[in-house]
Design an enzyme around this catalytic site. Structure first.
Site, PDB file in Angstrom:
ATOM      1  N   ARG A 158      38.217  32.621  67.297  1.00 23.26           N
ATOM      2  CA  ARG A 158      39.007  32.875  66.089  1.00 23.26           C
ATOM      3  C   ARG A 158      39.633  34.264  66.093  1.00 23.26           C
ATOM      4  NH1 ARG A 158      36.765  35.401  61.879  1.00 23.26           N
ATOM      5  NH2 ARG A 158      37.704  33.975  60.350  1.00 23.26           N
ATOM      6  N   ASP A 173      37.212  40.178  57.579  1.00 22.90           N
ATOM      7  CA  ASP A 173      35.909  39.547  57.766  1.00 22.90           C
ATOM      8  C   ASP A 173      34.785  40.550  57.559  1.00 22.90           C
ATOM      9  OD1 ASP A 173      37.034  37.133  58.409  1.00 22.90           O
ATOM     10  OD2 ASP A 173      36.888  37.418  60.572  1.00 22.90           O
TER      11      ASP A 173
END
Length: 272
Positions: A158, A173
């Site tokens: 990702r 994140d």
């Protein structure tokens, strides 16, 4: 990035190869997955890959020869593709804890070969001959290394360029350097009021600086409550601003760090 997996259950890896953002990235050729079953490198009719442990005890141990043959085949396939020798990582409780930095390092590399153990363990001679790294997800035991390997792969894929629709998503994140390694702040979406609870006012204000500060303070508060060691790590690395420290002190009911003294302007000499 090319990932080779040595596993008795190659079908388990269809989860990252075919589904979600990692599946889309695989279809686009942003990364490649190749699975190698040790049973394909046996010579007996039963395709034996395990045997009883020397010294006695419960369970079975994976044999060295089929695993090493699978690793050699994976290395040869990588070499034929023009890639150099890959690190060989065993998913094991004794391994180094996999974290966001590890995922970033993997995403920036040509990939690696992951070994998924089963049964009571893997013959130590294979580990000493072939394994260059050992990886752990945490202090718990799984039935095999496949689920851990899926997590290792997903976390790295990702981060590859173009995998996420919004390239800035990964920057927000939890554990990312842009958050000083802290936890992410809470998120909200429509409707504005759900079951009597409204979205926090700063997020509705349209004031960019206020929104950023609210998110930073929620990140600090959440991390201090749930993962205080991350606060200490960020502090040690110089990742906390004075405003951060004052907010944390206020949160803990401690004296606020002093603001820096303002410099007095020196008077300019008057000219006649």
């Amino acid at each position: 990035m090319r990932i080779d997996v040595v596993t008795l259950f190659p079908e388990m890896f269809g989860v990252v190869r075919d589904l979600g953002v990692t599946g889309r990235a695989h279809a686009q050729g942003r990364w490649a997955l190749h699975a190698w079953n040790p049973r394909d490198f046996t010579s007996d009719p039963h395709r034996t890959v395990d045997d009883r442990p020397y010294g006695g005890g419960p369970g079975m141990v994976m044999m060295a020869a089929p695993l090493e043959a699978a690793v050699n085949a994976a290395q040869a396939a990588r070499q034929a593709q023009g890639l150099g020798p890959a690190p060989v990582a065993l998913l094991a409780p004794v391994g180094k804890r996999y974290d966001q930095a590890g995922a970033e390092a993997l995403a920036a590399s040509d990939g690696l070969i992951l070994i998924c153990g089963r049964y009571e363990g893997v013959d130590q001679r294979f580990i000493e001959r072939c394994v260059t790294h050992e990886i752990s997800l945490g202090d718990f035991v799984l039935s095999g290394g496949e689920i851990a390997a899926l997590a290792v792969i997903d976390a790295a894929v990702r981060l590859l360029p173009g995998v996420l629709n919004d390239g800035d998503s990964a920057l927000q994140d939890s554990f990312n350097k842009t958050l000083s390694g802290l936890l992410d702040s809470p998120h909200y979406t429509r409707p504005e009021v759900y079951e009597g609870v409204s979205v926090p006012a700063p997020l509705l204000s349209g004031h960019h600086a206020n929104i950023l500060r609210w998110r930073r303070e929620r990140s600090l508060a959440l991390t201090a409550a749930r993962r205080p060691e991350l606060i200490e790590s960020a502090r040690a690395q110089g990742g906390l601003s004075l405003a951060d420290e004052r907010f944390l002190a206020e949160l803990a009911g401690e004296p606020l760090p002093p603001l820096p003294a303002k410099r007095r302007r020196s008077a300019k000499p008057r000219t006649a």
